[in-house]
Design an enzyme around this catalytic site. Sequence first.
Site, short mmCIF file in Angstrom:
data_model
loop_
_atom_site.label_atom_id
_atom_site.label_comp_id
_atom_site.label_asym_id
_atom_site.label_seq_id
_atom_site.Cartn_x
_atom_site.Cartn_y
_atom_site.Cartn_z
N HIS A 159 -0.64 4.68 7.33
CA HIS A 159 0.05 5.22 6.17
C HIS A 159 0.47 6.68 6.34
O HIS A 159 -0.29 7.50 6.87
CB HIS A 159 -0.85 5.12 4.93
N ASP A 165 -3.54 8.19 7.88
CA ASP A 165 -4.41 7.33 8.67
C ASP A 165 -3.55 6.65 9.72
O ASP A 165 -2.41 7.07 9.95
CB ASP A 165 -5.19 6.33 7.78
N SER A 184 0.81 -1.22 0.00
CA SER A 184 0.00 0.00 0.00
C SER A 184 0.84 1.27 0.00
O SER A 184 0.32 2.35 -0.32
CB SER A 184 -0.94 0.01 1.21
#
Length: 360
Positions: free
Chosen positions: A338, A335, A45
């Site tokens: 991340h 978040d 990610s």
Amino acid sequence: MPSSSQSRSRLCCRLLLLLLVFHFSGRAVGGGGGKVPALIVFGDSTVDAGNNNFIPTVARGNFPPYGRDFDRGVATGRFSNGRLVTDFLSEAFGLPSSVPAYLDASYTIDQLATGVSFASGGTGLDDLTAEIASVIPMSQQLEYFREYKARLQLAKGESTANETIAEAVYIFSIGTNDFIVNYFTVPLRRDQYTPPEYVAYLVGLAEAAVRDAYGLGARKMEFTGLAPFGCIPAARTLNHDEPGECNEEYNRLAEMFNAGLQEVVRRLDGELAGARVVFAETYGVLSDIVANPSDYGFDNVEQGCCGTGLIETSVLCGLDEPFTCQDADKYVFFDSVHPSEQTYRILADHIFNTALRVFL
């Protein structure tokens, strides 16, 4: 005594010689020449540009507040408020300012010819990690690369496509999920491996991925080391021994993995004929940001911008959109897992000016 015209002639010759020296000395990088034609990305990610939008998984970031600071405020599937490290790196190489996701059919092969991401949020070096999150394993990412190469040859001709593949810079950014999502969440790997054994297993998989990419034509490869993932907000929240503090057990594993990966990268750099393989250090940079956030312009390092900032990521981030912070640039993390775009910008600048200098 030489005439003024002879002096001018000699001066012109010297200037011409200097221009030729500068021209040719700046071209050769690992035997190649010229500008980097493309940035090709594998990973999780941290570098997923939206591939997960097109597979059946809940590990997505294609909804607000993700992407709120991206071009036109579009949630592309990037797990951040804006661009990722690889987007900044692409721009630094003189390529487009964002790297497209391979599975996004709206991009033509001409657009993908200057850069492409095969990465998938939630995946890892260990196939079991990808299975847990129902995302794209590294083996499939490499198959997509094989397919991409064939498409490029068809569109550009074999000679041009092969030159692009050989001169492109390849970025690998992966490994955190193997520990957080897999080893410490699903007991199967903990029953099979001690922490040092699992680190060694993952380092072996990293080596195999680089060798596989090399077999498909990659020659300029960078493998990004792990950041201190024990300091992400979710790890702080779930740190039962010291709530709110960095999980130092996680950080020690990141350092252990990085040490093993550096050794492998050095060996591969010497073994793979015609290739250059480099390690990008990020642990120290993010550790310094965490220790001295104000030095980098940050106000908050312990919480993510989204929601309460303690546990929200992916779909949970969307549920708490009304509570998202005003200025994400003041947060190290967007978040609970991340980094924010501003943190990615800092990391990209560091990587470009250290590990990737050899490819300029």
